[in-house]
Motif scaffolding. Structure first.
Motif, PDB file in Angstrom:
ATOM      1  N   LEU A  94       0.826  -1.202   0.000  1.00 64.38           N
ATOM      2  CA  LEU A  94       0.000   0.000   0.000  1.00 64.38           C
ATOM      3  C   LEU A  94       0.867   1.261   0.000  1.00 64.38           C
ATOM      4  O   LEU A  94       0.602   2.225  -0.742  1.00 64.38           O
ATOM      5  N   THR A  95       1.908   1.250   0.809  1.00 65.40           N
ATOM      6  CA  THR A  95       2.809   2.405   0.854  1.00 65.40           C
ATOM      7  C   THR A  95       3.481   2.627  -0.497  1.00 65.40           C
ATOM      8  O   THR A  95       3.569   3.766  -0.982  1.00 65.40           O
ATOM      9  N   MET A  96       3.965   1.562  -1.139  1.00 63.19           N
ATOM     10  CA  MET A  96       4.633   1.700  -2.426  1.00 63.19           C
ATOM     11  C   MET A  96       3.650   2.133  -3.515  1.00 63.19           C
ATOM     12  O   MET A  96       4.014   2.879  -4.430  1.00 63.19           O
ATOM     13  N   GLN A  97       2.394   1.668  -3.423  1.00 65.62           N
ATOM     14  CA  GLN A  97       1.384   2.111  -4.381  1.00 65.62           C
ATOM     15  C   GLN A  97       1.182   3.621  -4.287  1.00 65.62           C
ATOM     16  O   GLN A  97       1.110   4.322  -5.307  1.00 65.62           O
ATOM     17  N   ARG A  98       1.088   4.118  -3.078  1.00 61.24           N
ATOM     18  CA  ARG A  98       0.951   5.561  -2.886  1.00 61.24           C
ATOM     19  C   ARG A  98       2.197   6.298  -3.382  1.00 61.24           C
ATOM     20  O   ARG A  98       2.087   7.367  -4.000  1.00 61.24           O
ATOM     21  N   GLU A 154      -6.995   9.599   0.719  1.00 59.04           N
ATOM     22  CA  GLU A 154      -5.805   9.386  -0.091  1.00 59.04           C
ATOM     23  C   GLU A 154      -5.380  10.675  -0.790  1.00 59.04           C
ATOM     24  O   GLU A 154      -4.196  10.938  -0.984  1.00 59.04           O
ATOM     25  N   SER A 155      -6.369  11.478  -1.180  1.00 58.17           N
ATOM     26  CA  SER A 155      -6.065  12.726  -1.887  1.00 58.17           C
ATOM     27  C   SER A 155      -5.235  13.666  -1.021  1.00 58.17           C
ATOM     28  O   SER A 155      -4.372  14.395  -1.530  1.00 58.17           O
ATOM     29  N   ALA A 156      -5.490  13.674   0.284  1.00 58.68           N
ATOM     30  CA  ALA A 156      -4.713  14.535   1.175  1.00 58.68           C
ATOM     31  C   ALA A 156      -3.245  14.131   1.181  1.00 58.68           C
ATOM     32  O   ALA A 156      -2.345  14.987   1.136  1.00 58.68           O
ATOM     33  N   ILE A 157      -2.995  12.828   1.209  1.00 61.11           N
ATOM     34  CA  ILE A 157      -1.609  12.345   1.189  1.00 61.11           C
ATOM     35  C   ILE A 157      -0.955  12.665  -0.144  1.00 61.11           C
ATOM     36  O   ILE A 157       0.175  13.172  -0.194  1.00 61.11           O
ATOM     37  N   LEU A 231       1.776   8.892   8.815  1.00 60.76           N
ATOM     38  CA  LEU A 231       1.759   9.017  10.270  1.00 60.76           C
ATOM     39  C   LEU A 231       0.629   9.931  10.749  1.00 60.76           C
ATOM     40  O   LEU A 231       0.085   9.737  11.839  1.00 60.76           O
ATOM     41  N   LEU A 232       0.264  10.913   9.923  1.00 58.53           N
ATOM     42  CA  LEU A 232      -0.724  11.906  10.346  1.00 58.53           C
ATOM     43  C   LEU A 232      -2.124  11.614   9.833  1.00 58.53           C
ATOM     44  O   LEU A 232      -3.109  11.961  10.490  1.00 58.53           O
ATOM     45  N   VAL A 233      -2.225  11.000   8.655  1.00 54.95           N
ATOM     46  CA  VAL A 233      -3.526  10.770   8.026  1.00 54.95           C
ATOM     47  C   VAL A 233      -3.827   9.273   8.058  1.00 54.95           C
ATOM     48  O   VAL A 233      -3.295   8.500   7.250  1.00 54.95           O
ATOM     49  N   ILE A 234      -4.651   8.859   8.968  1.00 54.02           N
ATOM     50  CA  ILE A 234      -5.058   7.461   9.100  1.00 54.02           C
ATOM     51  C   ILE A 234      -6.411   7.309   8.408  1.00 54.02           C
ATOM     52  O   ILE A 234      -7.399   7.935   8.811  1.00 54.02           O
ATOM     53  N   ILE A 235      -6.440   6.475   7.366  1.00 53.03           N
ATOM     54  CA  ILE A 235      -7.644   6.349   6.544  1.00 53.03           C
ATOM     55  C   ILE A 235      -8.344   5.032   6.874  1.00 53.03           C
ATOM     56  O   ILE A 235      -7.880   3.945   6.496  1.00 53.03           O
ATOM     57  N   GLY A 236      -9.449   5.106   7.592  1.00 51.74           N
ATOM     58  CA  GLY A 236     -10.248   3.921   7.884  1.00 51.74           C
ATOM     59  C   GLY A 236      -9.433   2.811   8.511  1.00 51.74           C
ATOM     60  O   GLY A 236      -8.656   3.019   9.450  1.00 51.74           O
ATOM     61  N   ASP A 237      -9.620   1.600   7.956  1.00 54.20           N
ATOM     62  CA  ASP A 237      -8.912   0.441   8.479  1.00 54.20           C
ATOM     63  C   ASP A 237      -7.724   0.052   7.598  1.00 54.20           C
ATOM     64  O   ASP A 237      -7.247  -1.076   7.658  1.00 54.20           O
TER      65      ASP A 237
END
Length: 291
Positions: A94-98, A154-157, A231-237
């Motif tokens: 997920l991190t690499m996709q972002r 996700e848009s915020a990140i 670290l700051l933006v936690i999106i759902g689960d």
């Protein structure tokens, strides 16, 4: 008389030419792949050993308790457990996709901005300093605005990742255009290159080294911005490397926290090595690296 002197000098001239040919062939001889791989690998291995030894010495000094700062031998089992965990690799994916999505958007925006600004003195005077200012602005400072605009999404990140990386990419392209030799520009115009062909066949190849340097710096900013965002933006689960790192901190699980930090470091080093391969290929193609 001159003919006789020329005959006497001919063998000496042939010997010198033969020596130059041998020197050129020797300089162009490449080392075997195993030797090149080992010459690139052993400095990194040495650096890792030194870092681990220094880390262990700090732990042995008793500066902090082991539950606060565990040593390499204390956290190694946890690191191995993480590497064999499916949920861990899902978080990495997920991190690499972002990261890939944000970096691709940054390249697209950075290239467009770099092309426009580099070709207009008015645009450069208007936006040149602004681009540099955006590049130096800490990524974490954008998150209040990003969360206000896009909520916890996700848009915020991606918003912060693009703002962190695109200015570096644009500046790399602008610098490459600035240092393109004028003779090449005149030659391109004489050959009839205009518009997109001018950029495709002349500007981009000539500015490629600076552009790659800008891409490398842009990736560094994108990776840092992404880690701050997770670290700051936690999106759902959703679970990412940043979320795992935050959870380990909240649970005071220092071995797990260090394991995630090491993985983040390793990914950064791996991407840097990929950029290094591209840079060496460019240097070799331009005749700047003959080994």
């Amino acid at each position: 008389m001159a003919l006789e002197i020329g005959r006497k000098q001919a063998p000496e001239l042939d010997r010198q030419i033969t020596g130059l040919d041998a020197l050129e062939l020797t300089a162009g001889t490449r080392r075997n792949p195993v030797g090149r791989f080992w010459s690139a690998l052993w400095p990194m291995i040495t650096a890792v050993v030194i870092a681990l030894a220094a880390w262990q010495l700090v732990v042995l000094s008793g500066w902090k308790d082991r539950y606060v700062l565990p040593g390499p031998t204390d956290m190694a089992p946890d690191f191995v457990d993480q590497l064999t965990s499916g949920s861990f690799w899902e978080a990495v994916a997920l991190t690499m996709q972002r990261a890939v999505t944000g970096f691709a958007l940054s390249i697209a925006i950075g290239v467009v901005v770099g092309v426009v600004v580099s070709q207009s003195r008015i645009m450069r005077r208007a936006f040149g300093s602004l681009i540099t200012g955006l590049q130096t602005m800490p990524s974490i400072a954008w998150f209040p605005l990003a969360i206000l605009l896009f909520k916890l999404s996700e848009s915020a990140i991606l918003f912060v990742v693009v703002l962190g990386a695109a200015p570096s990419i644009a500046n790399g392209l602008i610098a490459g255009v600035d240092y393109t030799p004028p003779i090449l520009l005149r030659a391109g115009k004489v050959m009839g290159l205009r518009g997109l062909d001018f950029y495709r066949h002349l500007i981009m190849p000539a500015s490629l080294p600076s552009f790659v340097a800008g891409l490398k710096q842009g990736w560094a900013f994108a990776w840092r911005s992404l880690m701050a965002g997770e670290l700051l933006v936690i999106i759902g689960d959703t679970t990412s490397l940043g979320v795992l790192l935050s959870q380990a901190r909240e649970l005071n699980d220092t071995p797990a926290m260090i394991s995630y930090m090491i993985m983040i470091l390793l990914i950064g080093i791996l991407i840097d090595q990929l950029f290094g391969v591209v840079d060496r290929a460019i240097r070799t193609r331009w005749g700047l690296d003959s080994t």
